[in-house]
Design a protein around this motif. Sequence first.
Motif, PDB file in Angstrom:
ATOM      1  N   THR A  41       0.836  -1.199   0.000  1.00 48.71           N
ATOM      2  CA  THR A  41       0.000   0.000   0.000  1.00 48.71           C
ATOM      3  C   THR A  41       0.873   1.252   0.000  1.00 48.71           C
ATOM      4  O   THR A  41       1.731   1.425   0.874  1.00 48.71           O
ATOM      5  N   CYS A  42       0.637   2.085  -0.969  1.00 52.78           N
ATOM      6  CA  CYS A  42       1.360   3.355  -1.059  1.00 52.78           C
ATOM      7  C   CYS A  42       1.188   4.140   0.230  1.00 52.78           C
ATOM      8  O   CYS A  42       0.102   4.155   0.820  1.00 52.78           O
ATOM      9  N   THR A  43       2.254   4.810   0.668  1.00 55.18           N
ATOM     10  CA  THR A  43       2.178   5.570   1.920  1.00 55.18           C
ATOM     11  C   THR A  43       1.446   6.905   1.744  1.00 55.18           C
ATOM     12  O   THR A  43       1.217   7.605   2.726  1.00 55.18           O
ATOM     13  N   HIS A  44       1.066   7.245   0.512  1.00 55.10           N
ATOM     14  CA  HIS A  44       0.331   8.493   0.290  1.00 55.10           C
ATOM     15  C   HIS A  44      -1.150   8.304   0.574  1.00 55.10           C
ATOM     16  O   HIS A  44      -1.703   8.972   1.438  1.00 55.10           O
ATOM     17  N   VAL A  45      -1.797   7.405  -0.199  1.00 56.11           N
ATOM     18  CA  VAL A  45      -3.189   7.079   0.083  1.00 56.11           C
ATOM     19  C   VAL A  45      -3.279   5.549   0.109  1.00 56.11           C
ATOM     20  O   VAL A  45      -2.499   4.930   0.797  1.00 56.11           O
ATOM     21  N   ASP A  46      -4.181   4.948  -0.616  1.00 50.20           N
ATOM     22  CA  ASP A  46      -4.365   3.502  -0.487  1.00 50.20           C
ATOM     23  C   ASP A  46      -4.156   2.750  -1.780  1.00 50.20           C
ATOM     24  O   ASP A  46      -4.741   1.691  -1.973  1.00 50.20           O
ATOM     25  N   THR A  60       6.434   3.148  -9.634  1.00 48.98           N
ATOM     26  CA  THR A  60       5.596   4.345  -9.692  1.00 48.98           C
ATOM     27  C   THR A  60       4.173   3.980  -9.329  1.00 48.98           C
ATOM     28  O   THR A  60       3.590   3.049  -9.903  1.00 48.98           O
ATOM     29  N   CYS A  61       3.640   4.697  -8.358  1.00 51.17           N
ATOM     30  CA  CYS A  61       2.279   4.450  -7.884  1.00 51.17           C
ATOM     31  C   CYS A  61       1.259   4.749  -8.992  1.00 51.17           C
ATOM     32  O   CYS A  61       1.388   5.753  -9.699  1.00 51.17           O
ATOM     33  N   PRO A  62       0.228   3.908  -9.109  1.00 52.34           N
ATOM     34  CA  PRO A  62      -0.754   4.129 -10.174  1.00 52.34           C
ATOM     35  C   PRO A  62      -1.688   5.312  -9.917  1.00 52.34           C
ATOM     36  O   PRO A  62      -2.358   5.774 -10.836  1.00 52.34           O
ATOM     37  N   PHE A  63      -1.751   5.813  -8.679  1.00 49.66           N
ATOM     38  CA  PHE A  63      -2.721   6.887  -8.392  1.00 49.66           C
ATOM     39  C   PHE A  63      -2.169   8.275  -8.728  1.00 49.66           C
ATOM     40  O   PHE A  63      -2.714   8.976  -9.559  1.00 49.66           O
ATOM     41  N   HIS A  64      -1.116   8.691  -8.050  1.00 52.09           N
ATOM     42  CA  HIS A  64      -0.633  10.080  -8.204  1.00 52.09           C
ATOM     43  C   HIS A  64       0.819  10.134  -8.642  1.00 52.09           C
ATOM     44  O   HIS A  64       1.472  11.164  -8.480  1.00 52.09           O
ATOM     45  N   ARG A  65       1.317   8.999  -9.113  1.00 51.82           N
ATOM     46  CA  ARG A  65       2.654   8.939  -9.712  1.00 51.82           C
ATOM     47  C   ARG A  65       3.796   9.129  -8.725  1.00 51.82           C
ATOM     48  O   ARG A  65       4.918   9.468  -9.125  1.00 51.82           O
TER      49      ARG A  65
HETATM   50  S1  FES Z   1      -1.664   6.975  -3.605  1.00 51.56           S
HETATM   51 FE1  FES Z   1       0.380   6.643  -4.273  1.00 51.56          FE
HETATM   52  S2  FES Z   1       1.061   8.603  -4.900  1.00 51.56           S
HETATM   53 FE2  FES Z   1      -0.940   8.965  -4.162  1.00 51.56          FE
END
Ligand code: FES
Length: 100
Positions: A41-46, A60-65
């Motif tokens: 799980t990305c530490t930014h969101v989920d 690279t995260c699929p949500f916000h890069r």
């Molecule tokens: S959830 Fe991964 S960069 Fe925002």
Amino acid sequence: MRVVCRVGDVADGCVKRVELDGYAPLAVFNIGERYYVTDDTCTHVDASLAEGTIEGDVVTCPFHRGRFHIPSGKVVSRPPKCDLRTYVVEVLGDEVVIVE
Ligand code: FES
């Protein structure tokens, strides 16, 4: 030690999400036939990093890069501010294990 997958379950340059009792969802990476395990799980969101893209040793995260260095879990580029948890990995025979 806990078995996370078998050698060959994750192709070179790919990642697989693994769920084990007692752990947050894990991401198992095969980078040049070396295995790395981080939290999925990305530490930014989920977002699931197993759904992200891999370039070299960076995912690279699929949500916000946001980008993370896979071996260390360090943030390479924001928006994430917190590093990923990483696990010590060994390959024993045909099993990929994390050392607890
Ligand atoms: S959830 Fe991964 S960069 Fe925002």
